[in-house]
Write a protein that holds these residues in place. Structure first.
Motif, mmCIF file in Angstrom:
data_model
loop_
_atom_site.group_PDB
_atom_site.id
_atom_site.type_symbol
_atom_site.label_atom_id
_atom_site.label_comp_id
_atom_site.label_asym_id
_atom_site.label_seq_id
_atom_site.Cartn_x
_atom_site.Cartn_y
_atom_site.Cartn_z
ATOM 1 N N GLU A 39 47.364 45.549 41.217
ATOM 2 C CA GLU A 39 47.445 44.797 42.373
ATOM 3 C C GLU A 39 46.581 45.532 43.268
ATOM 4 O OE1 GLU A 39 49.710 42.464 43.000
ATOM 5 O OE2 GLU A 39 50.501 42.419 41.012
ATOM 6 N N THR A 40 46.208 46.639 43.604
ATOM 7 C CA THR A 40 45.474 47.475 44.426
ATOM 8 C C THR A 40 43.950 46.992 44.120
ATOM 9 O OG1 THR A 40 46.591 49.354 44.497
ATOM 10 C CG2 THR A 40 44.544 49.611 45.303
ATOM 11 N N LEU A 41 43.601 46.836 42.827
ATOM 12 C CA LEU A 41 42.192 46.577 42.641
ATOM 13 C C LEU A 41 42.209 44.785 42.989
ATOM 14 C CD1 LEU A 41 39.459 46.817 41.245
ATOM 15 C CD2 LEU A 41 40.420 46.277 39.173
ATOM 16 N N MET A 42 43.044 44.101 42.834
ATOM 17 C CA MET A 42 42.985 42.729 43.039
ATOM 18 C C MET A 42 42.758 42.337 44.725
ATOM 19 S SD MET A 42 45.145 40.512 40.637
ATOM 20 C CE MET A 42 46.768 41.377 40.568
ATOM 21 N N ASP A 43 43.668 43.463 45.222
ATOM 22 C CA ASP A 43 43.650 43.401 46.794
ATOM 23 C C ASP A 43 42.047 43.704 47.228
ATOM 24 O OD1 ASP A 43 46.364 42.665 46.788
ATOM 25 O OD2 ASP A 43 47.062 44.624 47.337
ATOM 26 N N VAL A 44 41.516 44.780 46.728
ATOM 27 C CA VAL A 44 40.367 45.414 47.040
ATOM 28 C C VAL A 44 39.300 44.268 47.139
ATOM 29 C CG1 VAL A 44 38.287 46.807 46.531
ATOM 30 C CG2 VAL A 44 40.853 47.767 46.734
ATOM 31 N N ILE A 45 39.333 43.561 45.865
ATOM 32 C CA ILE A 45 38.349 42.556 45.558
ATOM 33 C C ILE A 45 38.667 41.382 46.640
ATOM 34 C CG2 ILE A 45 37.622 40.722 43.953
ATOM 35 C CD1 ILE A 45 38.194 42.775 41.732
ATOM 36 N N ASN A 46 39.546 40.979 46.886
ATOM 37 C CA ASN A 46 39.916 39.866 47.638
ATOM 38 C C ASN A 46 39.751 40.330 49.206
ATOM 39 O OD1 ASN A 46 41.220 38.126 45.891
ATOM 40 N ND2 ASN A 46 43.492 38.775 46.028
ATOM 41 N N GLU A 47 40.007 41.518 49.613
ATOM 42 C CA GLU A 47 39.364 42.107 51.168
ATOM 43 C C GLU A 47 37.804 41.874 51.172
ATOM 44 O OE1 GLU A 47 40.766 43.036 53.711
ATOM 45 O OE2 GLU A 47 42.775 42.674 52.929
ATOM 46 N N THR A 48 37.257 41.908 49.976
ATOM 47 C CA THR A 48 36.047 41.888 49.797
ATOM 48 C C THR A 48 35.441 40.316 50.138
ATOM 49 O OG1 THR A 48 35.679 43.787 48.590
ATOM 50 C CG2 THR A 48 33.536 42.510 48.859
ATOM 51 N N ILE A 56 31.716 48.576 46.664
ATOM 52 C CA ILE A 56 31.765 50.026 45.931
ATOM 53 C C ILE A 56 32.656 50.828 46.622
ATOM 54 C CG2 ILE A 56 30.524 52.034 45.278
ATOM 55 C CD1 ILE A 56 28.296 49.851 44.624
ATOM 56 N N GLU A 57 32.354 50.907 48.050
ATOM 57 C CA GLU A 57 33.328 51.770 48.826
ATOM 58 C C GLU A 57 34.646 51.391 48.915
ATOM 59 O OE1 GLU A 57 30.290 50.103 49.553
ATOM 60 O OE2 GLU A 57 28.778 51.797 50.222
ATOM 61 N N ARG A 58 34.876 50.073 48.890
ATOM 62 C CA ARG A 58 36.247 49.904 48.958
ATOM 63 C C ARG A 58 36.864 50.354 47.515
ATOM 64 N NH1 ARG A 58 34.401 45.112 51.610
ATOM 65 N NH2 ARG A 58 35.405 44.934 53.684
ATOM 66 N N ILE A 59 36.306 50.068 46.691
ATOM 67 C CA ILE A 59 36.894 50.402 45.466
ATOM 68 C C ILE A 59 37.406 52.021 45.299
ATOM 69 C CG2 ILE A 59 36.807 50.936 42.949
ATOM 70 C CD1 ILE A 59 35.172 48.080 42.896
ATOM 71 N N HIS A 112 23.751 44.430 41.389
ATOM 72 C CA HIS A 112 23.853 45.858 42.001
ATOM 73 C C HIS A 112 23.794 45.800 43.557
ATOM 74 C CE1 HIS A 112 25.347 49.973 41.974
ATOM 75 N NE2 HIS A 112 24.194 50.276 42.641
ATOM 76 N N LEU A 113 22.664 44.990 43.992
ATOM 77 C CA LEU A 113 22.602 44.948 45.476
ATOM 78 C C LEU A 113 23.534 44.269 46.405
ATOM 79 C CD1 LEU A 113 20.497 45.528 47.802
ATOM 80 C CD2 LEU A 113 19.175 43.368 47.165
ATOM 81 N N LEU A 114 23.956 43.147 45.659
ATOM 82 C CA LEU A 114 25.032 42.350 46.095
ATOM 83 C C LEU A 114 26.563 43.345 46.045
ATOM 84 C CD1 LEU A 114 26.624 39.765 46.854
ATOM 85 C CD2 LEU A 114 26.761 39.280 44.438
ATOM 86 N N ALA A 115 27.007 43.970 45.266
ATOM 87 C CA ALA A 115 27.802 44.920 45.145
ATOM 88 C C ALA A 115 27.975 45.874 46.403
ATOM 89 C CB ALA A 115 28.247 45.466 43.819
#
Length: 511
Positions: A143-152, A67-70, A58-61
């Motif tokens: 697609e949005t969720l995958m893009d959020v993870i990729n941006e991170t 968390i903020e990006r999602i 959770h500290l990593l996330a």
């Protein structure tokens, strides 16, 4: 004065080393497992958690801004009563990080008071609520969720040393996800005769991170729409700072119509290409001097004295029972120029010829030649290197195996194509957190080489081993003032790496 964390760790390490020291044992009168008169009771104040590493996840996330990006980009809930989108996404990922294999395992987490306290949560969504959340997704939301993870990923990649950015290797493959459900929308009958789905997996070979997971019906071809996600992966890696990019896939992913475009962008590609009659004819008509023996590298280097090989029991049984047996006698490579019909440019084709013998018992029935072809725009590397690079794509099979049976991301537990795709992406986040934790391990100073080896070891770990070493660490969870303190109760050989990673997560990342 209290002992430092390092002193406590060294003391625990010494105690277990002393306990497991080599000894000359006498004959023991009773079994080693000798505990008796065992009782159980409930603790009054002390509260322990078997998955003490969940705090680090959770500290990593939080540290990487996931968390903020999602919550900023993914909008599926009109009102947050009481959960946000990030709560649902991380709830599924954390369940798997803690060893869960399905949505029903969430019931164990939500009834664990210490687990809730470890995440600072009054409650977490139950399995039914998570199933409903998956069904809220539309294709664009996945697609949005995958893009959020990729941006991170990009800021995490930018913490890596300079040699990390030499070349990004992007792999493509499809994998069957069979299901026994008869009412799941979007299922199809695969070429293997199994009902289910056929997701596309696009991954970064450097770190074994899944960049895109796209759910499709079971009867769809492996390469369908792969070109679009290839373009997305290329853009992502360029923004991440990689100097060169290599696309790699088997014969289904040649995508001839897009080779000219990728070549014009300066992207290197290496795809298998079907052994079509015209290619076989060209290879057969090459002069003998065009062929050279393929020199494969040894799988490993013997650092001590070579040992005698054990008897190949399977080979002996095949000979005794006179089963048909195909043996590889030799391999040769050659190359020639070739222009696919839909391309405007000529590319280099590497031909691999395998000389095989078909045997029955100890009798050779006949010899056979098999041709394999690879198409590439790499005009510099030699044939042996290109064949080895193409074969390196097999490591993606290990990633797919981990997503299937380690993370259980391809279980397809919900009712339709899109919701199962959403679950697949959220579940695969557990594997991504593992990769991010490894990538953010510090590597420098006088212990740079040692820390580099530890970092590589964590990055290449199987998921189960990672969970056992870094998440299933028993801990007391204590709230003191403004701190949420995890007090580790036992020692394991990876504890030093784990604590070093936690310390790194508590410091700001480089911009």
């Amino acid at each position: 004065m209290s002992k430092s964390r390092r002193q406590k760790g060294l003391e625990r390490k010494r105690r277990i080393a002393y306990r497991l020291r080599d000894r000359n044992w006498a004959d023991q009168p009773r079994p080693m497992f000798a505990a008796s008169n065992i009782h159980y009771d409930l603790a009054a104040r002390d509260r322990g958690l078997g998955e003490g590493g969940i705090g680090a996840m959770h500290l990593l996330a939080r540290r990487v801004g996931l968390i903020e990006r999602i919550d900023a980009e993914l909008h599926l809930l009109k009102r947050h009563l009481p959960y946000h989108e990030s709560d649902h996404v991380l709830n599924i990922a954390y369940n798997i990080v803690c060893g869960g294999t399905c949505l029903d395992d969430l019931e164990l987490r939500r009834n664990d008071e210490v687990y809730l306290d470890a995440l600072g949560a009054q409650r977490i969504p139950d399995p039914t609520t998570e199933g409903d959340f998956c069904r809220r997704f539309e294709a664009a939301d996945v697609e949005t969720l995958m893009d959020v993870i990729n941006e991170t990923r990009i800021p995490i990649w930018q913490q890596q040393p300079v040699d990390f950015f030499e070349e990004a290797v992007i792999d493509f493959d499809g994998s069957l996800a069979p299901t026994d459900g008869e009412c799941k929308e979007g299922i199809g009958l695969s070429y293997k005769g199994e009902w289910g789905y056929h997701p596309l997996i696009v991954s970064l070979a450097n770190t074994q991170e899944p960049l895109y997971l796209v759910n499709r019906s079971g009867n769809r071809p492996s390469h369908e729409n792969a070109w679009a996600y290839a373009d997305g992966a290329i853009e992502l890696c360029r923004r991440g700072g990689f100097k060169r990019i290599l696309l790699r896939g088997d014969t289904d992913f040649t995508q001839s119509a897009y080779l000219d475009g990728w070549d014009a962008q300066g992207v290197r590609f290496l795809f298998g290409i079907d052994a079509m009659p015209n290619l076989v004819e060209i290879a057969e008509n090459l002069p003998k001097s065009a062929w050279s023996r393929l020199a494969r590298k040894e799988k490993y280097e013997v650092k001590t004295q070579p040992r005698q090989r054990r008897e190949n029991v399977k080979e002996r049984i095949v000979i005794e029972k006179e089963y048909s047996n195909i043996k590889l006698r030799s391999e040769q490579t050659a190359e020639f120029a070739y222009r696919p019909t839909v391309c405007k440019k000529t590319y280099r084709v590497i031909a691999l010829r395998k000389n095989l013998s078909v045997e029955k018992g100890e009798q050779v029935l006949f010899d056979d030649l098999k041709y394999f072809f690879y198409i590439t725009n790499d005009e510099v590397s030699d044939c042996d290197t290109l064949v080895a690079t193409a074969n390196g794509r097999c490591h993606q099979e290990n990633l797919i195996e981990q997503l299937k049976n380690g993370v259980h991301a391809l279980r397809m537990p919900v009712g339709d194509l899109v919701s199962n795709g959403a679950y697949m992406v959220m579940a695969s986040l557990a594997w991504t957190l593992k990769a991010w934790f490894a990538l953010l391990l510090p590597q420098g100073g006088r212990w740079k080489d040692k820390h580099g080896r530890e970092k590589a070891a964590v990055l290449s770990m199987e998921f189960k081993r990672f969970v056992n070493a870094f998440v299933r660490v028993p801990a007391l969870v204590v709230r003191t003032g403004r701190r949420l303190l995890f007090q580790l109760l036992s020692w394991n050989p990876r504890q030093e790496v784990f604590l070093r990673g936690v310390d790194a997560l508590r410091t700001p990342m480089r911009c």
